[in-house]
Design an enzyme around this catalytic site. Sequence first.
Site, PDB file in Angstrom:
ATOM      1  N   HIS A   1     -26.720  17.136  96.029  1.00  0.00           N
ATOM      2  CA  HIS A   1     -24.883  17.405  96.511  1.00  0.00           C
ATOM      3  C   HIS A   1     -24.694  16.577  97.673  1.00  0.00           C
ATOM      4  CE1 HIS A   1     -23.882  19.698  99.333  1.00  0.00           C
ATOM      5  NE2 HIS A   1     -24.587  20.299  99.482  1.00  0.00           N
TER       6      HIS A   1
ATOM      7  N   CYS B   1     -24.638  16.254 105.858  1.00  0.00           N
ATOM      8  CA  CYS B   1     -24.327  16.465 104.324  1.00  0.00           C
ATOM      9  C   CYS B   1     -23.849  15.400 103.872  1.00  0.00           C
ATOM     10  CB  CYS B   1     -23.142  17.849 104.910  1.00  0.00           C
ATOM     11  SG  CYS B   1     -23.803  19.349 105.136  1.00  0.00           S
TER      12      CYS B   1
ATOM     13  N   HIS C   1     -28.509  15.054  99.200  1.00  0.00           N
ATOM     14  CA  HIS C   1     -30.295  16.456  99.317  1.00  0.00           C
ATOM     15  C   HIS C   1     -29.843  17.480  98.185  1.00  0.00           C
ATOM     16  CE1 HIS C   1     -26.268  18.085 101.643  1.00  0.00           C
ATOM     17  NE2 HIS C   1     -26.872  18.953 101.359  1.00  0.00           N
TER      18      HIS C   1
ATOM     19  N   HIS D   1     -30.380  21.426  97.709  1.00  0.00           N
ATOM     20  CA  HIS D   1     -30.236  23.285  97.779  1.00  0.00           C
ATOM     21  C   HIS D   1     -31.093  23.607  95.927  1.00  0.00           C
ATOM     22  CE1 HIS D   1     -28.258  22.486 101.718  1.00  0.00           C
ATOM     23  NE2 HIS D   1     -26.483  22.105 100.702  1.00  0.00           N
TER      24      HIS D   1
ATOM     25  N   ASP E   1     -27.710  23.134  86.732  1.00  0.00           N
ATOM     26  CA  ASP E   1     -29.422  23.343  86.830  1.00  0.00           C
ATOM     27  C   ASP E   1     -29.839  21.848  87.325  1.00  0.00           C
ATOM     28  OD1 ASP E   1     -31.902  24.339  88.082  1.00  0.00           O
ATOM     29  OD2 ASP E   1     -32.117  25.062  85.967  1.00  0.00           O
ATOM     30  N   HIS E   2     -30.618  21.106  88.285  1.00  0.00           N
ATOM     31  CA  HIS E   2     -31.246  19.908  87.894  1.00  0.00           C
ATOM     32  C   HIS E   2     -30.694  18.723  87.973  1.00  0.00           C
ATOM     33  CE1 HIS E   2     -35.102  22.543  87.670  1.00  0.00           C
ATOM     34  NE2 HIS E   2     -36.156  21.265  88.338  1.00  0.00           N
TER      35      HIS E   2
ATOM     36  N   GLU F   1     -25.986  29.391  99.808  1.00  0.00           N
ATOM     37  CA  GLU F   1     -26.386  27.496  99.817  1.00  0.00           C
ATOM     38  C   GLU F   1     -27.347  27.234  99.902  1.00  0.00           C
ATOM     39  OE1 GLU F   1     -23.893  24.043 100.784  1.00  0.00           O
ATOM     40  OE2 GLU F   1     -24.937  24.672 102.447  1.00  0.00           O
TER      41      GLU F   1
END
Lengths: 136, 136, 136, 136, 136, 136
Positions: free
Chosen positions: D14, D33, D39, D41, D79-80, D126
């Site tokens: 994100h 960020c 980047h 998480h 996801d991913h 996070e």
Amino acid sequence: MIHITRRERFNAAHRLFKPEYSDEKNLQVFGKCSNPNWHGHNYELFVTVSGEIDPETGFLINLKGLSKLIRERIIEKIDHKNINLEVEFMKGRMASTENLAIAIWEQLEKPILALGSKLHCIKVYESENNYVEYFG
Amino acid sequence: MIHITRRERFNAAHRLFKPEYSDEKNLQVFGKCSNPNWHGHNYELFVTVSGEIDPETGFLINLKGLSKLIRERIIEKIDHKNINLEVEFMKGRMASTENLAIAIWEQLEKPILALGSKLHCIKVYESENNYVEYFG
Amino acid sequence: MIHITRRERFNAAHRLFKPEYSDEKNLQVFGKCSNPNWHGHNYELFVTVSGEIDPETGFLINLKGLSKLIRERIIEKIDHKNINLEVEFMKGRMASTENLAIAIWEQLEKPILALGSKLHCIKVYESENNYVEYFG
Amino acid sequence: MIHITRRERFNAAHRLFKPEYSDEKNLQVFGKCSNPNWHGHNYELFVTVSGEIDPETGFLINLKGLSKLIRERIIEKIDHKNINLEVEFMKGRMASTENLAIAIWEQLEKPILALGSKLHCIKVYESENNYVEYFG
Amino acid sequence: MIHITRRERFNAAHRLFKPEYSDEKNLQVFGKCSNPNWHGHNYELFVTVSGEIDPETGFLINLKGLSKLIRERIIEKIDHKNINLEVEFMKGRMASTENLAIAIWEQLEKPILALGSKLHCIKVYESENNYVEYFG
Amino acid sequence: MIHITRRERFNAAHRLFKPEYSDEKNLQVFGKCSNPNWHGHNYELFVTVSGEIDPETGFLINLKGLSKLIRERIIEKIDHKNINLEVEFMKGRMASTENLAIAIWEQLEKPILALGSKLHCIKVYESENNYVEYFG
């Protein structure tokens, strides 16, 4: 209702005892925690705030600002310190985890309000088996 | 080759400093850890032993016996204590995690041999970010 | 409002099934948890109490006393046991984590009151992915 | 009152930024960020539901069903993935953890009701130091 | 033989794919990790060094110095970055955890030698279920 | 030298006892673990393999393939089962964690070789305080 929580950590020495108790009574009430030569902990501090989400940023609070605040008001004053002897905001209080949580609340409540949020909970872990939560 | 590991925990106060150093030099070398009024940690101790499996019991070592040994030789002597002032097996040593791991090895090596196993590693966590492993 | 929490742990076998169901129905409703030969877990139990802080000790409750109580009333009766067959306070109930949390509440509510505090929450972890919280 | 919680996990990329801000302002408000190249998480998602215990099964909700629901409605979609570019339910929102928790609530509230329970809390970690809880 | 380990953390986006593969082949070999829009992780990095204990300080290595080194050489270059696009020391390599561990070793080996210790192991956690250890 | 590790989990019931021992002797040697009605654990299994990195993929082993292998050979056979009664590869062995690690090694060694890697270590956690590592 939405909450955001920031974790910070500190290490400190402390001792639980009452000067007006005899050594026997201190040992009986506080057990090994009354050791006159101190012991210590890796404390974990969780600061939870509530508030409104800023539609512009998507943030309830800027966590960088919250972290900075906690470090200035709490961590720098207690990390690698002796809670009984050196921590101004614990002066005159038993160095129990309960009192620690309350004192941290008192240190953070107004500055968090000044950042536009509301302090909701102070949670302090003294060990992996014990923690205290204070809600003001 | 097979290893079994037992975790035990203790809380203690300590301080890193050299009496022959000035306060400035102590602060420069040891940082906040040199605080004269002590600080402390929740230490985690991992004792790893190697050996042969007893075909009768399926055990490399009886973990109850190993745990009892660690408690008698280490935990009872260091838990809720001041490592610099009160821990016999740390006398005359800097209270660093490295020295702590070595001293614990020295306390446990022979008694574990007497239980029929071989001490393989002493691992000491001082915080979630730092640990030492000593292999003799 | 202030809460203090004590963690204790126990290991136990259990099974989820209804004798009046067919094997197929048990499997369909309870999945692998209905295995007739049992399976088991490392349960984690978090007992949270609320109350007033004793100004003399700084304690909401003496954690040593709370831990002793939980061990006597719960851990000694369930640790290394079969929940369906051997745990008095689970007799006649499905051995689900929900029912376990409620039964533990019933065992601890009055004795904690006798210690001068109020039981606030029983939290039971069955695995790292599942937990139940009961508030009475 | 009884709650049951299911943990699921997802990894995602994100970025926090506002297209109408200059790069300097984005950096000032969102810090690292705001990195234009993204980047990411390992997020942890805790879904807590409340309800009545079915006396037949001992369940508040069938956790297999709840897990399946969370995977279909949330995990498979995020996801991913890139939260800013690819996640339908985050379209038009800042990809903050706060907004993520709210959006996940909106996705799950009705389907959980259809399973006979009530969504109580969405908690999103996070990082090990930051998490958000949303209660509707 | 004695080892000391320092943990640091970073968050980053990445993607596993080969430009010469078709999308289908990338998906088949790398699965969801080949997502063209990236995904990301909270990586944990454990740097283990070996050496002699300085009898003066009780230290194998000054952890403050080691932490500073890791932050300057690794964390500042990779934290909140895109591993494929922005990390100099990963240029020209598949962004797998294996390659990440090797590249971090190459960055740290000599500077740690310059601090008087020997790099023993780079351990990188990509998720709670996967990690790589590289020993040079 | 490079290692990669995959974590998987399973829940199972077991009992430590020898049919030729009296109940007293079983209790003396195995303690609460000899309970005739079983108890159980959430086991954590860490499978570490070594090998060469494929320059094409950057992988030592495809973790999806390794995970699938562990699930087929181990998890499906032991999860939610009774280790003493139902697990083929534990037949005729004491259900100790040591024997479990060895038996899992025997199940995985050849199939991992067939995937092109070498099994390096089987690590089994029985509780947060105990684990076994087997290196073949």
